[in-house]
Design a protein around this motif. Structure first.
Motif, PDB file in Angstrom:
ATOM      1  N   ASN A   1       0.829  -1.213   0.000  1.00 22.41           N
ATOM      2  CA  ASN A   1       0.000   0.000   0.000  1.00 22.41           C
ATOM      3  C   ASN A   1       0.858   1.255   0.000  1.00 22.41           C
ATOM      4  N   THR A   2       1.930   1.252   0.780  1.00 20.10           N
ATOM      5  CA  THR A   2       2.758   2.449   0.860  1.00 20.10           C
ATOM      6  C   THR A   2       3.755   2.535  -0.292  1.00 20.10           C
ATOM      7  N   HIS A   3       4.357   1.418  -0.687  1.00 23.67           N
ATOM      8  CA  HIS A   3       5.367   1.569  -1.748  1.00 23.67           C
ATOM      9  C   HIS A   3       4.738   1.750  -3.120  1.00 23.67           C
ATOM     10  N   ASP A   4       3.498   1.311  -3.321  1.00 19.14           N
ATOM     11  CA  ASP A   4       2.838   1.618  -4.597  1.00 19.14           C
ATOM     12  C   ASP A   4       2.520   3.106  -4.691  1.00 19.14           C
ATOM     13  N   LEU A   5       2.164   3.716  -3.569  1.00 20.81           N
ATOM     14  CA  LEU A   5       1.993   5.174  -3.560  1.00 20.81           C
ATOM     15  C   LEU A   5       3.300   5.866  -3.935  1.00 20.81           C
ATOM     16  N   ASP A   6       4.388   5.427  -3.330  1.00 15.25           N
ATOM     17  CA  ASP A   6       5.691   6.021  -3.594  1.00 15.25           C
ATOM     18  C   ASP A   6       6.087   5.849  -5.051  1.00 15.25           C
ATOM     19  N   ASP A   7       5.983   4.625  -5.573  1.00 19.54           N
ATOM     20  CA  ASP A   7       6.359   4.374  -6.966  1.00 19.54           C
ATOM     21  C   ASP A   7       5.471   5.135  -7.933  1.00 19.54           C
ATOM     22  N   GLY A   8       4.175   5.194  -7.648  1.00 19.04           N
ATOM     23  CA  GLY A   8       3.253   5.904  -8.536  1.00 19.04           C
ATOM     24  C   GLY A   8       3.538   7.392  -8.602  1.00 19.04           C
ATOM     25  N   LEU A   9       3.876   7.993  -7.454  1.00 17.75           N
ATOM     26  CA  LEU A   9       4.224   9.414  -7.423  1.00 17.75           C
ATOM     27  C   LEU A   9       5.519   9.667  -8.182  1.00 17.75           C
ATOM     28  N   ARG A  10       6.527   8.822  -7.943  1.00 17.52           N
ATOM     29  CA  ARG A  10       7.816   9.020  -8.609  1.00 17.52           C
ATOM     30  C   ARG A  10       7.711   8.804 -10.124  1.00 17.52           C
TER      31      ARG A  10
ATOM     32  N   LEU B   1      -6.450  11.668  -0.040  1.00 18.37           N
ATOM     33  CA  LEU B   1      -6.728  10.366   0.552  1.00 18.37           C
ATOM     34  C   LEU B   1      -6.631  10.412   2.074  1.00 18.37           C
ATOM     35  N   PRO B   2      -7.449   9.593   2.761  1.00 17.81           N
ATOM     36  CA  PRO B   2      -7.267   9.478   4.209  1.00 17.81           C
ATOM     37  C   PRO B   2      -5.885   8.903   4.502  1.00 17.81           C
ATOM     38  N   LEU B   3      -5.358   9.211   5.646  1.00 23.36           N
ATOM     39  CA  LEU B   3      -4.001   8.856   6.076  1.00 23.36           C
ATOM     40  C   LEU B   3      -2.976   9.717   5.360  1.00 23.36           C
ATOM     41  N   VAL B   4      -3.000   9.744   4.031  1.00 20.48           N
ATOM     42  CA  VAL B   4      -1.985  10.456   3.253  1.00 20.48           C
ATOM     43  C   VAL B   4      -2.082  11.957   3.502  1.00 20.48           C
ATOM     44  N   GLY B   5      -3.289  12.491   3.434  1.00 20.68           N
ATOM     45  CA  GLY B   5      -3.465  13.918   3.666  1.00 20.68           C
ATOM     46  C   GLY B   5      -3.045  14.320   5.064  1.00 20.68           C
ATOM     47  N   GLU B   6      -3.415  13.507   6.045  1.00 21.70           N
ATOM     48  CA  GLU B   6      -3.039  13.778   7.437  1.00 21.70           C
ATOM     49  C   GLU B   6      -1.522  13.754   7.606  1.00 21.70           C
ATOM     50  N   ALA B   7      -0.880  12.779   6.988  1.00 26.35           N
ATOM     51  CA  ALA B   7       0.576  12.661   7.110  1.00 26.35           C
ATOM     52  C   ALA B   7       1.286  13.832   6.448  1.00 26.35           C
ATOM     53  N   TRP B   8       0.817  14.239   5.275  1.00 25.87           N
ATOM     54  CA  TRP B   8       1.463  15.346   4.565  1.00 25.87           C
ATOM     55  C   TRP B   8       1.268  16.663   5.317  1.00 25.87           C
TER      56      TRP B   8
ATOM     57  N   PRO C   1      10.423  18.652  -2.073  1.00 26.02           N
ATOM     58  CA  PRO C   1       9.278  17.771  -2.337  1.00 26.02           C
ATOM     59  C   PRO C   1       9.566  16.283  -2.156  1.00 26.02           C
ATOM     60  N   LEU C   2      10.712  15.808  -2.602  1.00 20.68           N
ATOM     61  CA  LEU C   2      10.999  14.383  -2.462  1.00 20.68           C
ATOM     62  C   LEU C   2      11.216  13.994  -1.000  1.00 20.68           C
ATOM     63  N   ARG C   3      11.850  14.894  -0.245  1.00 18.72           N
ATOM     64  CA  ARG C   3      12.006  14.614   1.183  1.00 18.72           C
ATOM     65  C   ARG C   3      10.639  14.636   1.873  1.00 18.72           C
ATOM     66  N   ALA C   4       9.803  15.601   1.477  1.00 23.93           N
ATOM     67  CA  ALA C   4       8.458  15.677   2.065  1.00 23.93           C
ATOM     68  C   ALA C   4       7.664  14.410   1.754  1.00 23.93           C
ATOM     69  N   GLN C   5       7.804  13.924   0.532  1.00 25.27           N
ATOM     70  CA  GLN C   5       7.110  12.697   0.145  1.00 25.27           C
ATOM     71  C   GLN C   5       7.569  11.520   0.993  1.00 25.27           C
ATOM     72  N   SER C   6       8.875  11.402   1.171  1.00 26.24           N
ATOM     73  CA  SER C   6       9.406  10.299   1.971  1.00 26.24           C
ATOM     74  C   SER C   6       8.941  10.391   3.417  1.00 26.24           C
ATOM     75  N   GLU C   7       8.965  11.613   3.965  1.00 28.88           N
ATOM     76  CA  GLU C   7       8.531  11.791   5.346  1.00 28.88           C
ATOM     77  C   GLU C   7       7.049  11.467   5.506  1.00 28.88           C
ATOM     78  N   ALA C   8       6.241  11.916   4.539  1.00 29.64           N
ATOM     79  CA  ALA C   8       4.797  11.685   4.628  1.00 29.64           C
ATOM     80  C   ALA C   8       4.473  10.191   4.519  1.00 29.64           C
ATOM     81  N   LEU C   9       5.064   9.509   3.548  1.00 26.71           N
ATOM     82  CA  LEU C   9       4.755   8.093   3.357  1.00 26.71           C
ATOM     83  C   LEU C   9       5.317   7.247   4.499  1.00 26.71           C
ATOM     84  N   ARG C  10       6.412   7.712   5.094  1.00 22.69           N
ATOM     85  CA  ARG C  10       6.923   7.013   6.281  1.00 22.69           C
ATOM     86  C   ARG C  10       5.898   7.067   7.406  1.00 22.69           C
TER      87      ARG C  10
END
Length: 397
Positions: free
Chosen positions: A210-219, A231-238, A250-259
């Protein structure tokens, strides 16, 4: 004072393992589940996962997850959860590392194409193929085929998606062939749930993809950060990342959010599963297996959030036109290879050709299963290479 049940009482105990199909002396240095883990890591099928993809065809880019990196991520989550819940970490890790061994080249696309070709011959299922690999196809030992893993690890592989039968004595005609074949020799109690450790590996699979498909899809640019943030969870994390580090790269923010998304899922499974285990009050693994529902699970709120995430990924990633093009090519490769080898088995390498001829004495289905085994074991790049050699007049054999 009432003593609160200890969830760790229902953990799998290496000393109480139900053993292996072929008896072996125990190791002086490793538990049975540690030996299972090590045998899986050292087998050929595990190494080939390096060149088998999740969603993207291998040659499209080297960054995206492969089945190997995915399996390592799943194993890491499984160990974390098992440790938090007092379960056996080695069994959870072994099942996690083995869960994708049966995948074809090109991920689920290759599996769907092979399943379509194998429909007249009993079908094809990657979980069943994983069981076949570790019980028949791997040939590394003098005394037996397969890896001779413990009953507990084999149970976890077979029941990756839960019980396969509604009860003892139920009609087994709908079982994947490879599972039915092994179960006839070594009863895996397919009507029950798997151990808590195996359930942990299955939920870890969900968390990882669930998390790495989000990461791969964004990249890959298949959808935008703004779309993902709805999305729920994602919006809250970001939002949490933005508040703590305004203007972050942006890439660091993405990594921090998906973590953080990853962490939310792990925390939810830990809390929900701990509560379920405590309520059950099981004193042994058998009581977990006989429970009316899984003991390792997401909460209802997390399940709803993950369902929304999966719907988004299905619409915006798995059905994206770029991915659809690659899926079409991949399906053609697998389907063509099956047709070619079915018509002319001698075009396979000599050992596989000989196996197909020998199996043919048992009928068309047996020969087809040998051909499916050969194709399923291919990496993405080898399948592309074989297809080119067999279909392109200018390709060198």
């Amino acid at each position: 004072m009432t003593r609160r049940p200890d969830p760790a009482l229902c953990a799998a105990k290496p000393s109480a393992s139900r053993g292996r199909l072929h008896a072996e002396p125990e190791s002086a240095n490793r538990t049975p589940f540690q030996r299972d883990r090590d045998r899986i890591i050292h087998c050929g099928a595990f190494r080939r996962l390096k060149h088998k993809t999740q969603v993207f065809v291998e040659h499209e880019g080297d960054y995206y997850r492969t089945r190997l990196t995915h399996s390592l991520e799943v194993a890491q989550v499984a160990r974390t959860l098992a440790r938090s819940l007092g379960l056996d970490e080695d069994l959870a890790e072994a099942v996690a590392l083995a869960h994708d061994l049966g995948h074809t080249p090109f991920g689920h696309t290759g599996e769907d194409a092979l399943a379509e070709r194998m429909a007249p011959f009993g079908g094809f299922d990657h979980n069943a193929q994983a069981l076949k690999i570790v019980t028949r196809i791997e040939q590394r030992y003098a005394d037996f085929d397969g890896l001779n893993l413990t009953w507990e690890t084999l149970e976890g592989i077979a029941k990756h998606n839960g019980p396969l039968l509604p009860g003892v004595g139920a009609d087994r005609s709908g079982l994947p062939y490879a599972i039915a074949d092994y179960d006839a020799r070594h009863d895996l109690e397919l009507h029950t749930h798997a151990s808590a450790e195996a359930q942990t590996a299955a939920l870890s699979d969900d968390i990882a993809y669930n998390t790495h498909d989000l990461d791969d899809g964004l990249r890959a640019g298949l959808f935008t950060v703004e779309e993902a943030r709805t999305l729920p969870l994602v919006g809250e994390a970001w939002a949490e990342v933005d508040a703590r580090w305004p203007g972050l790269d942006p890439l660091r923010a993405q990594s921090e959010a998906l973590r953080r998304v990853f962490g939310m899922m792990v925390a939810d499974v830990t809390a929900e599963s701990g509560a379920r285990l405590a309520r059950l009050g099981a004193s042994c693994m058998a009581e977990v297996q006989a429970a009316p529902e899984p003991v390792i699970a997401f909460s209802s709120g997390m399940r709803a959030a993950i369902s929304a995430l999966r719907r988004f990924l299905m619409a915006r990633m798995y059905r994206h036109w770029r991915v659809a093009r690659m899926r079409r090519k991949a399906a053609t490769v697998v389907s063509d290879l099956f047709a070619i080898f079915s018509e002319e088995p001698h075009l396979m390498p000599p050992d596989w050709s000989a196996a197909a001829r020998a199996a043919g004495a048992g009928g068309a289905a047996e020969r087809a299963r040998v051909i499916a085994d050969y194709i399923a074991g291919m990496t993405d790049r080898f399948a592309l290479q074989e297809h080119k050699v067999l279909t392109d007049p200018q390709a060198r054999a």
